[in-house]
Enzyme design. Sequence first.
Site, PDB file in Angstrom:
ATOM      1  N   LYS A 165       0.748  -0.992  -0.346  1.00  0.00           N
ATOM      2  CA  LYS A 165      -0.168   0.097   0.190  1.00  0.00           C
ATOM      3  C   LYS A 165       1.234   1.103   0.360  1.00  0.00           C
ATOM      4  CE  LYS A 165      -4.031   1.982   2.446  1.00  0.00           C
ATOM      5  NZ  LYS A 165      -4.755   1.555   3.434  1.00  0.00           N
TER       6      LYS A 165
ATOM      7  N   SER B 234     -10.262   1.701   2.281  1.00  0.00           N
ATOM      8  CA  SER B 234      -9.055   2.469   1.561  1.00  0.00           C
ATOM      9  C   SER B 234      -8.570   1.819   0.771  1.00  0.00           C
ATOM     10  CB  SER B 234      -8.508   3.958   2.449  1.00  0.00           C
ATOM     11  OG  SER B 234      -7.834   3.027   3.491  1.00  0.00           O
TER      12      SER B 234
ATOM     13  N   SER C 137     -10.054  -0.508   6.668  1.00  0.00           N
ATOM     14  CA  SER C 137      -9.439   0.001   4.851  1.00  0.00           C
ATOM     15  C   SER C 137      -8.372  -1.688   4.894  1.00  0.00           C
ATOM     16  CB  SER C 137      -9.079   0.853   4.974  1.00  0.00           C
ATOM     17  OG  SER C 137      -9.518   1.468   5.085  1.00  0.00           O
TER      18      SER C 137
HETATM   19  N1  GLN Z   1     -13.410   3.780   5.659  1.00  0.00           N
HETATM   20  C1  GLN Z   1     -12.562   3.952   6.852  1.00  0.00           C
HETATM   21  C2  GLN Z   1     -12.328   5.851   7.295  1.00  0.00           C
HETATM   22  O1  GLN Z   1     -12.632   6.291   5.567  1.00  0.00           O
HETATM   23  C3  GLN Z   1     -11.607   3.564   7.881  1.00  0.00           C
HETATM   24  C4  GLN Z   1     -10.344   3.735   6.719  1.00  0.00           C
HETATM   25  C5  GLN Z   1      -8.890   3.224   6.925  1.00  0.00           C
HETATM   26  O2  GLN Z   1      -8.987   1.998   8.171  1.00  0.00           O
HETATM   27  N2  GLN Z   1      -8.050   3.063   6.714  1.00  0.00           N
HETATM   28  O3  GLN Z   1     -11.888   6.548   8.043  1.00  0.00           O
END
Ligand code: GLN
Length: 484
Positions: free
Chosen positions: A79, A154, A178
């Site tokens: 990532k 994400s 995410s």
């Molecule tokens: N969807 C969640 C957010 O937007 C989690 C994101 C994540 O785990 N990095 O904060």
Amino acid sequence: MSAIPSTALEIAAAVRSGSLSAREVLDDHLARIDAQDGEINAFNLVMTDEARAAAAAVDARVAAGEDPGPLAGVPLALKDNLCTRGIPTTCSSRILEGWRPPYDATVVQRVNAAGAVSIGKTNLDEFAMGSSTENSAFGPTRNPRDTGRVPGGSSGGSAAAVAAGFAPISLGSDTGGSIRQPAALCGVVGVKPTYGMVSRYGLIAFASSLDQIGPFSTTVADSALLLEAIAGHDGRDSTSIDAPVPSLLESLGQGVDGLRVGLVTELMGEGIAPDVAARVRQAADALTAAGAQVGEVSVPAAAYGLSAYYLIAPAEASSNLARYDGVRYGMRVDAPTTAEMNAATRTAGFGEEVKRRIMLGTYALSAGYYDAYYGKALKVRTLIVRDFEKAYADFDLLLTPTSPTTAFKFGDKTADPLSMYLNDICTIPTNLAGHPAMSVPFGGGSDGMPVGVQLLAPALGESTMFRAAAVLEAAAPALDEVWS
Ligand code: GLN
């Protein structure tokens, strides 16, 4: 080319034995990326030269009679919020344009030391804020199962890279879901380890009390293999747990006989699509058939997890992202005074969602509102920890959906941030508690898209969690099994 095995365990075994070269494995995966990533957009950067050098080094070690390690010659995608020395690391944000980290993240060092071949940096929602990878400054990633749909987020690029066969394993980060949510939407395995099990040194911070790094893979065993390689104490991360790494691969064949599994009532009702809930019940039946005792359990405070998270995570993000000031990293927009330069840089460099989070977080932390918002969210967090404690007095593991729906179409939720935030309803409570959780593919929804079921365990309960995951993997219906 089809002679290349599909799992990391098989590739590493073949490379270690000398029956397959790391170079052949790499060439095969680079060819797939070349053919298909134009459409999928899983990668921000394909590290062709570095990967070729790493593969050559692995092959040289095998030729010299050495063992390159448990991930020998396995292509691995990272990532793009994980620091890679001398290689652009963008968080899919314009604000880091041109920045090259002076060091490798601990996880990057560890996978390299285990013989893996880092193949590229994957796309994400900018600074890991989002649930669809539509918030990337470099365009969205597409779901390899249906390119009209999002891969989740994400870590959408890392999930899509594995689902598309660009790499058998990848790393993502999970602050509120995410890793698990894109794993579910792309039909692969994704694991968020216990907070502190994997070093975050070199992970670009989003919300430091929640962030964890974890694996993606097509099989449960490959996630166990990769998690074993990256876990373990690191003095450079003050939150790192100083305890032995549990052996996960060993636990896989142990079954679930006698384990108590609780189906979380609050996460099976309103807001959960009926076809997803039905797959979770089918997964519960599979665990029962394998000897587990399955019952219903209530985790009442879980219902407030989302509200607490969307105060705590932005509050921490507003502080963590203050460092992007046009001086220390990446882009700068010049202006007459320092304050104007800071503002102009941040205005041009951050996307809409990141700005929204910074404003939310700054507001929640401001004098006069701190107790009402941030303070109250912390209290809810404590309630969630207590409710989980009660649940784990009666159950070894919990079972829920990973995502309330299967993969949605591009643009479906971008106009309404709240509808996007609701995607995290099932994944967020474990981040707030610091517990491990993982998503395992379990058949398809009524639209034929993958469904993920989520296993939750108490802190450091990874071995038990992986035992159940292996049982679910073996019992999972085929993706195209006719929906009844
Ligand atoms: N969807 C969640 C957010 O937007 C989690 C994101 C994540 O785990 N990095 O904060």
